[in-house]
Scaffold this motif. Structure first.
Motif, short mmCIF file in Angstrom:
data_model
loop_
_atom_site.label_atom_id
_atom_site.label_comp_id
_atom_site.label_asym_id
_atom_site.label_seq_id
_atom_site.Cartn_x
_atom_site.Cartn_y
_atom_site.Cartn_z
N SER A 1 -8.51 -18.01 8.44
CA SER A 1 -9.15 -17.43 8.82
C SER A 1 -10.50 -17.68 8.92
O SER A 1 -10.95 -16.93 8.38
CB SER A 1 -9.00 -16.07 8.09
N SER B 1 -14.20 -11.91 11.25
CA SER B 1 -14.26 -10.21 10.37
C SER B 1 -12.82 -9.83 10.36
O SER B 1 -12.95 -9.24 8.95
CB SER B 1 -14.41 -9.89 12.36
N LYS B 2 -11.74 -10.47 10.92
CA LYS B 2 -10.84 -9.92 10.08
C LYS B 2 -10.48 -10.55 8.79
O LYS B 2 -9.61 -9.45 7.83
CB LYS B 2 -9.04 -10.39 11.16
N GLN C 1 -12.23 -8.82 6.53
CA GLN C 1 -11.85 -6.68 6.52
C GLN C 1 -10.41 -7.14 5.44
O GLN C 1 -10.42 -6.30 4.39
CB GLN C 1 -11.11 -6.53 7.65
#
Length: 619
Positions: free
Chosen positions: A325, A347-348, A351
């Motif tokens: 990530s 972005s993932k 989050q």
């Protein structure tokens, strides 16, 4: 017309020739075959006692070496030839074990005073000499197992979302997943849900010992897809790592179903290359287990810093995010001057980190360093030592820090041993995580005997071509031919100097470019001298004929060379590997040959004939 350059122009040309000679000089000092030693971690230091131990092991095996020395990057043992180098590497690897990186290398012999001004020899491509060849094997079984781990987290989340209670999710020895339920209706609903959302699953139900099970296997096509992805992702990651190393004209390509070939021409630090390329390092971010989390599955890991007390911590098994990530990573220093890695998530990942830490402020989060290694054991088979590789996974905690506030896409990792370690970790994360572990199957210099033969034949071709050109020019143009031969020799020196300054890699096609350059350089002189002869036949005085010959031939020389230069630029931009090597050599050769044919030759002619009355010319 007196045909005299002003003093400043002569001085400028001579200065450029002196600089060219200095930067071409390192090519007179060929590299030594060497074995480089470095610690796999900062705690494993290469010092003089260790170097003496290696020397004693080599002496015991009757392997001769030129010298052994300590460097800023570890230890270096020099040898006279490639075959001795290969034998020595095996002995040193057995002597030091897996705690040290033993890598093939080429050690420079350039004098310190030349290196102090940035002068170094041309790098040789793999088709000549000076590269390292790695054959790597991708662990396909573990690639599939890692993908199943991701499925386990997804399945647990989906079942909890749909309020379908399960008792356990386990891996079976045959590679399948097993879901255990207390109720048959819940089991059947889960089966329908998973079949709908996961068409790549082969799901079978089973009742046994009062419990209800689902067995999940991946389809053959999905397994093949995971394996192909693992190879492609590893290829991309390895190319990124090699590019970060700054190696000229590397080769990273797939070989067969599960192997990757990496070739690094002109490598200067083979030990660092091997350590970075072969390191299957990843990060896992996990929360520390709490005393009231009795239902959470936990695991205990040691700290990477062995001096820390306590030296272990218990973490939750659920992974918040992994190194995949990470969008960017940079090696920096904190407020106290300690090394750290500043991380930016995609972005993932941002989050997921935000969602987890929102409910975990004041709890501690661990950064777990996951490394796939292999341990080499030597067995005696039929009286010979045979190496056997045993893979294993090492997981250690880098840092365990309290979450002071909700985290997002940017944060830092501390607790690293040194700036070197933080730099390498940032490089690995920036280049991307490997989709599956890789292991070194083979490491060798690329055909040292073939390289020597290629060098010998290439140099011979240049010598023969050069000698024939010198003889022709001397016989046909006499004194002017002698001056052209001097300029042609200077052209080769300047060509080597520019190639060395550019750190360009010389390949066999590059030698062909040098041969072509010799022909093109003398072609310019032929045009000038032919023009001077024509002007003499037309009745011009010798000094006027010299001036007219250089001036009027310039346009033709420029046009001919500029078109060839454009063609070589196109070759470089669209070609790969050896084609690029040829294009670089040809481009540099065109520029140097124009300089020597027009400027240097005219300076030599001016010094020989300029400033005095002439009745005839020896041309």
């Amino acid at each position: 017309m007196l045909n005299k350059y002003p003093l400043w122009k002569n001085a400028l040309i001579i200065l450029m020739l002196l600089i060219g000679g200095i930067y071409a000089a390192p090519n007179l000092y060929p590299d030594d075959f060497a074995v480089q030693l470095s610690g796999s971690r900062e705690v494993h230091v290469v010092n003089q006692p260790l170097l003496d131990q290696v020397k004693q092991a080599l002496t015991a095996k009757q392997i001769s070496f030129k010298s052994g020395e300590l460097t800023a990057k570890g230890g270096l043992i020099r040898f006279s030839d490639g075959q001795t180098q290969l034998k020595a590497k095996e002995v040193i690897s057995q002597t030091l074990g897996d705690n040290y990186v033993v890598a093939l290398n080429l050690a420079p012999t350039t004098p310190d005073w030349l290196r102090s001004i940035g002068a170094g020899p041309m790098k040789l491509g793999l088709d000549l000499r000076g590269g390292v060849h790695f054959l790597l094997e991708v662990d396909m079984a573990l690639a599939v197992a890692q993908r199943l781990d991701v499925y386990v987290s997804e399945i647990k989340t989906k079942l909890r979302t749909d309020k379908l209670r399960y008792r356990a999710v386990n891996h079976r020895e045959d590679g399948s997943l097993e879901l255990k339920f207390s109720n048959a209706d819940v089991r059947d609903k889960a089966q329908s849900l998973l079949r709908k959302d996961y068409p790549e699953f082969l799901i079978e139900s089973e009742d046994m010992d009062g419990a209800f099970y689902l067995t999940i296997n991946l389809t053959e096509s999905k397994v093949r897809e995971i394996e192909d992805y693992a190879i492609k992702q590893n290829l991309t990651t390895l190319r990124n790592r090699v590019n970060e190393l700054g190696v000229a004209e590397p080769l990273v390509q797939r070989q067969g179903r599960n192997r990757i070939v990496v070739q690094l021409p002109g490598i200067q630090d083979a030990a660092a290359a091997k350590r970075i390329i072969g390191k299957t390092a990843n990060l896992e971010f996990r929360l520390e287990a709490t005393t009231d989390a009795s239902r959470a599955v936990t695991e205990t890991y040691p700290f990477r810093n062995e001096n820390r007390r306590p030296n272990k911590a218990t973490l939750e098994k659920d992974i918040i995010i992994s190194g995949s990530s990470v969008a960017n990573a940079q090696s920096t220093f904190d407020e106290t001057g300690q090394p750290q890695v500043s991380i930016t998530l995609d972005s993932k990942g941002g989050q997921l980190m935000n969602r987890t830490t929102r409910n975990a402020v004041k709890r501690r989060m661990a950064v777990l360093f996951v490394e796939h290694k292999s341990r080499t054991l030597y067995e005696t088979v039929d009286g010979e030592q045979v190496a056997k590789r045993i893979p294993y996974v090492e997981k250690k905690i880098i840092s365990l820090a309290t979450i002071q506030s909700v985290l997002g896409s940017s944060f830092r990792i501390t607790g690293l041993d040194s700036a070197t370690e933080s730099s390498e970790l940032a490089l690995l994360l920036r280049a991307g995580a490997l989709a599956a572990p890789i292991y070194f199957v083979e490491e060798r210099t690329v055909g040292p005997s073939l390289g020597e033969q290629n060098i010998e034949l290439g140099v011979t071709s240049v010598q023969i071509g050069f000698a024939l050109v010198l003889l022709f020019m001397l016989v046909y143009y006499r004194v002017f031919g002698l001056l052209a031969n001097i300029a042609l020799t200077i052209n080769l020196v300047l060509l080597m100097a520019v190639m060395s300054i550019m750190s360009a890699t010389l390949t066999l096609p590059g030698i062909a470019g040098i041969v072509l350059t010799v022909g093109m350089a003398v072609d310019a002189n032929v045009l000038i001298f032919s023009r001077i002869r024509e002007e003499l036949k037309n009745g011009l005085p010798p000094q006027s004929a010299i001036s007219a010959g250089f001036d009027r031939a310039f346009t033709t020389i420029f046009d001919a060379n500029i078109t060839t230069l454009l063609a070589s630029v196109i070759l470089f931009s669209m070609g790969t590997g050896p084609v690029k090597g040829f294009a670089i050599t040809l481009s540099v050769g065109i520029v140097t040959s124009m300089f020597t044919a027009i400027m240097v030759t005219r300076m030599l002619v001016n010094l020989t004939y300029g400033g005095r009355a002439l009745k005839k010319l020896s041309i």
